[in-house]
Scaffold this motif. Sequence first.
Motif, short mmCIF file in Angstrom:
data_model
loop_
_atom_site.label_atom_id
_atom_site.label_comp_id
_atom_site.label_asym_id
_atom_site.label_seq_id
_atom_site.Cartn_x
_atom_site.Cartn_y
_atom_site.Cartn_z
N HIS A 126 0.86 -1.15 0.03
CA HIS A 126 0.06 0.06 -0.19
C HIS A 126 0.96 1.33 0.10
CE1 HIS A 126 -2.15 3.14 2.32
NE2 HIS A 126 -2.80 3.31 1.28
N SER A 127 0.57 2.34 -0.90
CA SER A 127 1.48 3.30 -0.88
C SER A 127 0.53 4.56 -1.23
CB SER A 127 2.32 3.13 -1.94
OG SER A 127 3.23 4.52 -2.10
N LEU A 128 0.45 5.68 -0.26
CA LEU A 128 -0.24 6.79 -0.63
C LEU A 128 0.51 7.78 -1.47
CD1 LEU A 128 -2.65 8.58 0.36
CD2 LEU A 128 -1.74 9.29 2.23
N THR A 129 1.75 8.03 -1.28
CA THR A 129 2.60 9.13 -1.96
C THR A 129 3.43 8.57 -2.70
OG1 THR A 129 3.68 9.38 0.16
CG2 THR A 129 1.80 10.91 -0.18
N ASN A 147 6.32 6.39 -2.17
CA ASN A 147 7.63 6.09 -1.62
C ASN A 147 7.61 4.41 -1.50
OD1 ASN A 147 8.47 8.77 -1.21
ND2 ASN A 147 7.78 8.76 0.81
N ALA A 153 -6.81 9.51 7.72
CA ALA A 153 -5.86 8.25 7.83
C ALA A 153 -5.03 8.28 9.16
CB ALA A 153 -4.78 8.59 6.69
N VAL A 188 4.58 4.10 7.28
CA VAL A 188 4.13 4.41 8.67
C VAL A 188 3.34 5.54 8.85
CG1 VAL A 188 5.27 5.13 10.96
CG2 VAL A 188 6.65 3.54 9.39
N TRP A 189 2.28 5.24 9.41
CA TRP A 189 1.29 6.46 9.60
C TRP A 189 1.08 6.51 11.22
CZ3 TRP A 189 -3.83 5.28 6.10
CH2 TRP A 189 -3.48 5.76 4.80
N GLU A 223 9.16 5.40 5.64
CA GLU A 223 8.89 6.39 6.99
C GLU A 223 9.64 7.83 6.65
OE1 GLU A 223 10.32 4.52 10.71
OE2 GLU A 223 12.67 5.36 9.99
N GLN A 243 10.49 8.07 12.30
CA GLN A 243 10.18 7.06 13.06
C GLN A 243 8.99 6.26 13.30
OE1 GLN A 243 10.45 9.58 16.59
NE2 GLN A 243 8.37 10.51 16.42
N GLU A 253 12.21 7.95 3.79
CA GLU A 253 12.06 8.72 2.61
C GLU A 253 13.44 9.07 1.82
OE1 GLU A 253 8.04 11.09 4.03
OE2 GLU A 253 9.83 12.14 3.81
C1 LIG Z 1 -1.26 10.38 7.89
C2 LIG Z 1 0.40 10.13 7.87
C3 LIG Z 1 1.06 9.92 8.99
C4 LIG Z 1 2.45 9.54 9.07
N1 LIG Z 1 3.28 9.36 10.07
C5 LIG Z 1 4.51 9.15 10.25
C6 LIG Z 1 5.27 8.71 11.12
O1 LIG Z 1 4.38 8.53 12.35
N2 LIG Z 1 6.76 8.31 11.27
C7 LIG Z 1 7.14 8.65 10.16
O2 LIG Z 1 8.41 8.62 10.13
N3 LIG Z 1 6.63 8.96 8.97
C8 LIG Z 1 5.28 9.32 8.94
N4 LIG Z 1 4.50 9.57 7.92
C9 LIG Z 1 5.19 9.70 6.56
C10 LIG Z 1 5.19 8.40 5.90
O3 LIG Z 1 5.48 7.21 6.54
C11 LIG Z 1 6.40 8.45 4.75
O4 LIG Z 1 6.38 9.53 3.96
C12 LIG Z 1 6.21 7.07 3.68
O5 LIG Z 1 7.29 6.71 3.08
C13 LIG Z 1 5.06 7.54 3.02
O6 LIG Z 1 4.64 6.26 1.94
P1 LIG Z 1 3.88 6.15 0.70
O7 LIG Z 1 4.63 7.37 -0.09
O8 LIG Z 1 4.37 4.95 0.21
O9 LIG Z 1 2.81 6.77 1.19
C14 LIG Z 1 3.23 9.82 7.68
C15 LIG Z 1 2.43 9.92 6.74
C16 LIG Z 1 1.17 10.19 6.68
C17 LIG Z 1 0.39 10.48 5.34
#
Ligand SMILES: Cc1cc2nc3c(=O)[nH]c(=O)nc-3n(C[C@H](O)[C@H](O)[C@H](O)COP(=O)(O)O)c2cc1C
Length: 174
Positions: A24-27, A29, A63, A94-95, A123, A126, A151
Amino acid sequence: MRINALSYYVAKFAAMKKVLVAYHSLTGNTEKVAREIAKQLDADVEVIRDYARRKHLLARLSAALEAVLKISASIKEAEHKVANYNLVILGGPVWVENMSSPLRAYIKREAEKFDQVALFCTESGQGGEKVLAQAASLSGKKPLAEMILMEKEIRTDAMDNKINEFIDVIQAAN
Ligand SMILES: Cc1cc2nc3c(=O)[nH]c(=O)nc-3n(C[C@H](O)[C@H](O)[C@H](O)COP(=O)(O)O)c2cc1C
């Protein structure tokens, strides 16, 4: 020489195992990492898609709330049958130091069909270890390998090195 050796082991592993990378990937990465792993292992790819629109700020807040409250998102039908694979590599972001709600939903839905799993997450700084522990517990399996990517490592040599190590550990476990 080293590349030849790596290709040999990747080919050997691919012959032995049928591998699915489910992410699963929102943005984007996690997607980059998942696609690279799948390319190297010649694996099939399952994109875990949910029904929520998550692009605007309020949606990001929901989210975050879903992740903290350990809610499973409503996800779309899978394209691949997990039961057909010897190894499923699961990945997600990581959310708020928790697993994303779509990844949670997928693992909950498919866990009974997993044979072996390996886990990774991305992430910004953290929560990765906690997410991997949550995913392992929910899958009911001891993962063959685990990986956390930040990231800033994505699309760098650090990412390539970590993916190579991750694949080495998976291969060594078989
Ligand atoms: C709602 C939300 C909460 C997040 N919380 C954290 C977090 O607690 N710790 C962290 O290191 N990154 C956090 N992030 C950043 C994402 O984990 C990071 O950008 C990740 O690589 C996104 O993956 P994606 O692009 O595949 O969605 C958060 C992002 C979102 C959208």
